[in-house]
Structure formats: C-alpha cells, structure tokens
Design a protein around this motif. Structure first.
Motif, PDB file in Angstrom:
ATOM      1  N   ASP A  83      29.412  28.602  37.553  1.00 13.73           N
ATOM      2  CA  ASP A  83      29.174  29.073  36.188  1.00 13.73           C
ATOM      3  C   ASP A  83      29.853  30.429  36.009  1.00 13.73           C
ATOM      4  OD1 ASP A  83      26.220  29.688  34.122  1.00 13.73           O
ATOM      5  OD2 ASP A  83      28.309  29.233  33.635  1.00 13.73           O
ATOM      6  N   TYR A  84      30.875  30.452  35.161  1.00 13.54           N
ATOM      7  CA  TYR A  84      31.597  31.711  34.968  1.00 13.54           C
ATOM      8  C   TYR A  84      32.390  31.613  33.671  1.00 13.54           C
ATOM      9  CZ  TYR A  84      35.089  28.744  37.304  1.00 13.54           C
ATOM     10  OH  TYR A  84      35.900  27.694  37.655  1.00 13.54           O
ATOM     11  N   TYR A  85      33.064  32.696  33.351  1.00 17.15           N
ATOM     12  CA  TYR A  85      33.834  32.794  32.114  1.00 17.15           C
ATOM     13  C   TYR A  85      35.213  33.371  32.446  1.00 17.15           C
ATOM     14  CZ  TYR A  85      29.173  32.260  30.263  1.00 17.15           C
ATOM     15  OH  TYR A  85      27.908  31.786  30.005  1.00 17.15           O
ATOM     16  N   LEU A  86      36.189  32.906  31.730  1.00 11.60           N
ATOM     17  CA  LEU A  86      37.570  33.364  31.946  1.00 11.60           C
ATOM     18  C   LEU A  86      38.126  33.903  30.631  1.00 11.60           C
ATOM     19  CD1 LEU A  86      38.677  30.304  34.046  1.00 11.60           C
ATOM     20  CD2 LEU A  86      38.408  32.623  34.927  1.00 11.60           C
ATOM     21  N   VAL A  89      29.539  37.882  28.322  1.00 15.42           N
ATOM     22  CA  VAL A  89      30.139  36.556  28.454  1.00 15.42           C
ATOM     23  C   VAL A  89      31.030  36.206  27.276  1.00 15.42           C
ATOM     24  CG1 VAL A  89      28.278  35.734  29.927  1.00 15.42           C
ATOM     25  CG2 VAL A  89      28.120  35.413  27.447  1.00 15.42           C
ATOM     26  N   TYR A  90      30.984  36.999  26.239  1.00 19.81           N
ATOM     27  CA  TYR A  90      31.907  36.847  25.117  1.00 19.81           C
ATOM     28  C   TYR A  90      33.048  37.851  25.194  1.00 19.81           C
ATOM     29  CZ  TYR A  90      28.367  33.762  23.272  1.00 19.81           C
ATOM     30  OH  TYR A  90      27.485  32.736  23.131  1.00 19.81           O
ATOM     31  N   ALA A 134      53.850  42.390  25.376  1.00 24.78           N
ATOM     32  CA  ALA A 134      52.723  43.186  25.876  1.00 24.78           C
ATOM     33  C   ALA A 134      52.494  42.851  27.339  1.00 24.78           C
ATOM     34  CB  ALA A 134      51.453  42.881  25.083  1.00 24.78           C
ATOM     35  N   MET A 135      51.546  43.573  27.947  1.00 25.36           N
ATOM     36  CA  MET A 135      50.990  43.164  29.239  1.00 25.36           C
ATOM     37  C   MET A 135      49.847  42.204  28.948  1.00 25.36           C
ATOM     38  SD  MET A 135      52.272  44.405  32.090  1.00 25.36           S
ATOM     39  CE  MET A 135      50.927  44.489  33.275  1.00 25.36           C
ATOM     40  N   TYR A 136      49.767  41.152  29.741  1.00 20.55           N
ATOM     41  CA  TYR A 136      48.681  40.188  29.594  1.00 20.55           C
ATOM     42  C   TYR A 136      47.882  40.152  30.898  1.00 20.55           C
ATOM     43  CZ  TYR A 136      50.535  38.552  25.183  1.00 20.55           C
ATOM     44  OH  TYR A 136      50.952  38.490  23.881  1.00 20.55           O
ATOM     45  N   PHE A 137      46.566  40.303  30.749  1.00 16.46           N
ATOM     46  CA  PHE A 137      45.686  40.302  31.905  1.00 16.46           C
ATOM     47  C   PHE A 137      44.755  39.101  31.848  1.00 16.46           C
ATOM     48  CE2 PHE A 137      46.642  44.326  33.806  1.00 16.46           C
ATOM     49  CZ  PHE A 137      47.101  45.120  32.752  1.00 16.46           C
ATOM     50  N   CYS A 138      44.663  38.409  32.957  1.00 11.03           N
ATOM     51  CA  CYS A 138      43.686  37.355  33.143  1.00 11.03           C
ATOM     52  C   CYS A 138      42.432  37.995  33.754  1.00 11.03           C
ATOM     53  CB  CYS A 138      44.274  36.310  34.087  1.00 11.03           C
ATOM     54  SG  CYS A 138      43.190  34.942  34.500  1.00 11.03           S
ATOM     55  N   ALA A 139      41.263  37.556  33.333  1.00  8.45           N
ATOM     56  CA  ALA A 139      40.030  38.148  33.838  1.00  8.45           C
ATOM     57  C   ALA A 139      38.971  37.085  34.082  1.00  8.45           C
ATOM     58  CB  ALA A 139      39.503  39.199  32.865  1.00  8.45           C
ATOM     59  N   TYR A 140      38.146  37.346  35.098  1.00  8.71           N
ATOM     60  CA  TYR A 140      37.064  36.446  35.503  1.00  8.71           C
ATOM     61  C   TYR A 140      35.742  37.192  35.383  1.00  8.71           C
ATOM     62  CZ  TYR A 140      34.027  33.983  38.836  1.00  8.71           C
ATOM     63  OH  TYR A 140      32.982  33.329  39.437  1.00  8.71           O
ATOM     64  N   ARG A 141      34.751  36.518  34.804  1.00 12.54           N
ATOM     65  CA  ARG A 141      33.433  37.127  34.671  1.00 12.54           C
ATOM     66  C   ARG A 141      32.394  36.145  35.185  1.00 12.54           C
ATOM     67  NH1 ARG A 141      28.744  39.383  34.132  1.00 12.54           N
ATOM     68  NH2 ARG A 141      28.408  40.979  32.571  1.00 12.54           N
ATOM     69  N   ILE A 178      41.735  35.228  24.209  1.00  9.64           N
ATOM     70  CA  ILE A 178      41.098  33.918  24.273  1.00  9.64           C
ATOM     71  C   ILE A 178      40.078  33.898  25.406  1.00  9.64           C
ATOM     72  CG2 ILE A 178      42.728  32.826  25.865  1.00  9.64           C
ATOM     73  CD1 ILE A 178      42.767  30.436  23.817  1.00  9.64           C
ATOM     74  N   ARG A 179      39.108  33.011  25.268  1.00  9.70           N
ATOM     75  CA  ARG A 179      37.983  32.954  26.207  1.00  9.70           C
ATOM     76  C   ARG A 179      37.698  31.486  26.530  1.00  9.70           C
ATOM     77  NH1 ARG A 179      32.810  31.753  24.599  1.00  9.70           N
ATOM     78  NH2 ARG A 179      31.117  32.448  25.936  1.00  9.70           N
ATOM     79  N   GLN A 180      37.308  31.256  27.787  1.00  5.69           N
ATOM     80  CA  GLN A 180      36.986  29.897  28.223  1.00  5.69           C
ATOM     81  C   GLN A 180      35.697  29.924  29.023  1.00  5.69           C
ATOM     82  OE1 GLN A 180      39.002  26.844  27.944  1.00  5.69           O
ATOM     83  NE2 GLN A 180      37.200  25.864  28.801  1.00  5.69           N
TER      84      GLN A 180
END
Lengths: 113, 114
Positions: free
Chosen positions: B31-34, A99-100, B88-95, B49-51
C-alpha cells in the motif's frame, strides 16, 4: 491562499554562523516537512512534524533543529553552519499523511562559505 | 528502506512529440502512493500526477499519463504533445501509506526543442 511561504529566498552564511529558515502555511495542514535538495541527489528529508508540538527526524537531521509551536509555523534552525549544508531547502506541508501529495514552498538557496 | 531510481539524468524531446520518463522503486509494502513532480527553473515543486498502488488503472491528467506496473515496480511518465513549458526537472516520488516520509528520485532534466 498563500500556500507555503519560505523566507529568505537566498542567504550566504559564514562557517560557524547560525540562522533560522522560516516556513509558514495557511492551509491548516497538520503535516509539515523540511527537505534539502543537492545537485543530482533529489530531495532528502531533514525533519518532519505531524502536528503542533510533535517533531521527528528524517533521513539527514544532523546539524539541524526544528520546533513546531503552532500549526502554521515550522522553522528550521542551522547551528554552526558548515560547507556541507550548502543546499536548497524546501519546506512542504500536507493534509493528513500526504497521500494526495505535498504543497511545497519556493525554497531557500543557502550557501556556506 | 524504500528507494526511487530515475535512470535517465537527461532527456530531450521535440515540441509536439511524446516523451516517456522512467522511474523504478524498491519496496516490500503493498500500500503506497506514487507521484511525479515538475520543477521548472523557478524552483517551485509542482505536482503533476498521482497514482495509488491499489488502483490498477493508470492515472491521467490532460497530456500527462503514467504507466504503472506494480509487479515490476515501475512508474513511468508519458508527456504527449510536448510544449516548451514542459521543460523542467521531473522527480518521481514514493510515499508509503504507513510511514511519514516521501522518497524522491534524483530527477530527470527534460529539454524541449522547438
């Protein structure tokens, strides 16, 4: 710290050959992952592991196998290489469920001819 | 299944100016993280960066900030005072907080013009 180390960085395989991509991390992370990156497609999960002795399939597992005998190492095995496996492969690890975020290796560019 | 969409395959920005990269995602979870990752020509994936979805405040890391719109399922990245090294290439990700899989968008290639 070395972080996540992947070897080799480049490899050319002939159709039908087999090889193992090595991945090692020195951060004592439980979670480890293998992704492949194809042009314009982002990264797709092949296999992951939540700890030594435990592995599970991701989104695109066909043609690959993994093992996790230690916390540090998570090798990816390609059996009977096919042109469709030409890609860049990334190994990653994370503390807990990631999650980090993940720590990535520098990738392996594999070409199957 | 969760999907992540980056609708801009390429973007360009003048050095010292501001650029915004778009990302939308599809999920039924609360509930998730980006994340935004940067991939320079060296191929190394670098966390930018993380959200956390349960935090309303937008994350900020120096010149990088996000605009997180949970209801709209949107997560854009703003780069201020763009530098040549931002190319650069920038990737968005979902967790997901529940599943062991980070999903990535197809990426946006950012060019910075001097």
């Amino acid at each position: 710290n070395a972080g996540v180390t992947q070897t080799p960085k480049f490899r050319i395989l002939k159709i039908g050959q087999s090889m193992t991509l090595q991945c090692a991390q020195d951060m004592n992370h439980n979670y480890m992952y293998w992704y492949r990156q194809d042009p314009g497609m982002g990264l797709k999960l092949i296999y992951y592991s939540v700890g030594a002795g435990i592995t599970d399939k991701g989104e695109v597992p066909n043609g690959y196998n993994v093992s996790r005998s230690t916390t540090e190492d998570f090798p990816l095995r390609l059996e009977l290489a096919a042109p469709s496996q030409t890609s860049v492969y990334f190994c990653a690890s994370s503390y807990s469920q990631g999650v980090y975020g993940y720590t990535f290796g520098s990738g392996t560019r594999l070409t199957v001819v | 299944a969760q999907t992540v969409t980056q609708s801009q395959p390429e973007m360009s920005v003048q050095e010292a100016e501001t650029v915004t990269l778009s990302c939308t995602y599809d999920t039924s979870e609360s509930d998730y993280y980006l994340f935004w990752y940067k991939q320079p020509p060296s191929r190394q994936m670098i966390l930018v960066i993380r959200q956390e979805a349960y935090k309303q405040q937008n994350a900020t890391e120096n010149r990088f900030s996000v605009n997180f719109q949970k209801a709209a399922k949107s997560f854009s990245l703003k780069i201020s005072d763009s530098q040549l090294g931002d190319a650069a290439m920038y990737f968005c990700a979902y967790r997901s907080a529940r599943l062991s899989d980070m999903r990535f968008g197809a990426g946006t290639r950012l060019t910075v013009k001097p």
